[in-house]
Design a protein around this motif. Structure first.
Motif, PDB file in Angstrom:
ATOM      1  N   GLU A  41       0.760  -1.150  -0.120  1.00 16.09           N
ATOM      2  CA  GLU A  41       0.030   0.063   0.156  1.00 16.09           C
ATOM      3  C   GLU A  41       0.797   1.227  -0.071  1.00 16.09           C
ATOM      4  N   ALA A 218      -7.448   5.665  -7.839  1.00 11.94           N
ATOM      5  CA  ALA A 218      -6.617   6.343  -6.566  1.00 11.94           C
ATOM      6  C   ALA A 218      -6.086   7.564  -7.073  1.00 11.94           C
ATOM      7  N   SER A 257      -7.675   6.853   2.392  1.00 10.39           N
ATOM      8  CA  SER A 257      -6.958   5.516   2.732  1.00 10.39           C
ATOM      9  C   SER A 257      -6.414   6.027   4.225  1.00 10.39           C
ATOM     10  N   ALA A 261      -8.980   2.717   5.522  1.00 10.21           N
ATOM     11  CA  ALA A 261      -8.425   1.966   4.589  1.00 10.21           C
ATOM     12  C   ALA A 261      -9.005   0.428   5.147  1.00 10.21           C
ATOM     13  N   ARG A 265     -10.474  -2.213   2.200  1.00  7.49           N
ATOM     14  CA  ARG A 265      -9.910  -3.517   1.957  1.00  7.49           C
ATOM     15  C   ARG A 265     -11.075  -4.254   1.681  1.00  7.49           C
ATOM     16  N   PHE A 271      -4.826   0.697  -3.144  1.00 10.39           N
ATOM     17  CA  PHE A 271      -4.659   2.144  -2.899  1.00 10.39           C
ATOM     18  C   PHE A 271      -3.303   2.208  -2.159  1.00 10.39           C
ATOM     19  N   LYS A 273      -0.888   5.045   0.033  1.00  4.22           N
ATOM     20  CA  LYS A 273      -0.753   5.820   1.335  1.00  4.22           C
ATOM     21  C   LYS A 273      -1.334   7.125   0.782  1.00  4.22           C
TER      22      LYS A 273
END
Length: 297
Positions: A41, A218, A257, A261, A265, A271, A273
């Motif tokens: 990630e 993203a 994120s 997060a 998921r 995605f 950070k």
């Protein structure tokens, strides 16, 4: 739109001379970053945030890596080192860039399209190195480990006595990720009509248009700032008169994120950070998740 695949990890065989050192270094890095899922990630957002900060769309009006000056591209190497220390949460070494597990590690970066491209100075000969390579055109990166033994290096050197890994020497790299798809420059996925539509109206409307047109893509925090073109750009995303108020009634969630997060998921999203992503539920179960977290009405 899923732009990502899993990282291709290619360790050295366990009988290799450098196996113990590089296996230990990999373990230290993965532990520092919080596990393999966190590594992937963070790697997705690592290059995007660094490059976008140097492009600086909000202040320069530029959109692409190709717009950078030669000196800015050179500076990116330093930028990568700084961000890498930050997301590994390790200190700088006395002699080299990082102190990992009590051992100094040098960081070598390349934005060259050719194989290799890392320049190794004499003081780093025989030392542990992290090798980072970024291909912004294809949004692919390499992240490798090597002990830069002199027998792995080319015989020739430049005026600073720096040299690179030979073709044979590159076979001694331990790849934590090879040809890994990081978050692409959002603007490379748009055409002129998209850009014109997005950049109409005030900051809130621009962000709403962006997320409505480009769902499951993203987008870095720095790029959001460039679209909003305002100092308080985060306010333009939130509820209470932000873009979420425009999109939530349409069933479009804006996810971040750093806050969402776990939910991202659960939805199977990829995605990096500090990245945003908009999403429309595929079924009632997903819609219930999004409503429960106040992302859609």
């Amino acid at each position: 739109m899923n732009l990502f695949e899993e990282a291709q990890r290619i360790p050295l065989p366990d009988h290799h001379l450098d196996f113990p050192d590089l296996a230990r270094l990999e373990t230290e890095l993965i532990n520092a970053v919080g596990g393999w899922e966190a590594f992937e990630e963070k790697l997705r957002g690592f290059f995007r945030s660094a490059i976008d900060e140097v492009i600086d769309t909000a202040r320069t009006g530029r959109f692409f890596f190709s717009d950078l000056e030669k000196t800015e591209k050179t500076y990116l190497g330093t930028k990568f080192e700084i961000i890498l220390r930050d997301w590994l949460d390790v200190p700088r070494g006395i002699k080299f860039d990082l102190l990992v597990g009590g051992e100094e590690v040098d960081v070598k970066t390349s934005t060259s399209a050719q194989k290799g491209g890392w320049m190794i100075p004499p003081e780093a000969f025989n030392q542990l190195c992290i090798l980072i390579k970024v291909n912004e055109r294809d949004a692919l990166c390499d992240f490798g480990l090597v002990r830069a033994r002199q027998e792995y290096l080319r015989a020739g050197a430049n005026r600073d006595a720096k040299t690179g890994l030979s073709a044979e020497g590159r076979k001694n790299i331990w790849w934590m990720a090879e040809r890994f798809a990081y978050t692409p420059n959002f603007w490379s996925l748009t055409n002129s009509d998209d850009r014109n539509a997005i950049m109409q109206g005030g900051g809130t409307q621009r962000i709403a248009t962006l997320f409505e047109r480009f769902q499951e893509v993203a987008i870095s925090r720095v790029q959001i700032e460039g679209v909003a073109a305002q100092d308080d750009f985060m306010k333009r995303i939130r509820r209470n008169s932000g873009a979420r108020d425009i999109l939530a009634p349409k069933g479009i969630a804006i996810l971040y994120s750093e806050n969402d997060a776990d939910l991202m998921r659960q939805l199977g999203l990829k995605f990096g950070k500090r990245e945003f992503l908009s999403y429309t539920a595929k079924n009632e179960g997903e819609a219930a998740l999004l409503r429960a977290s106040n992302h859609i009405d």
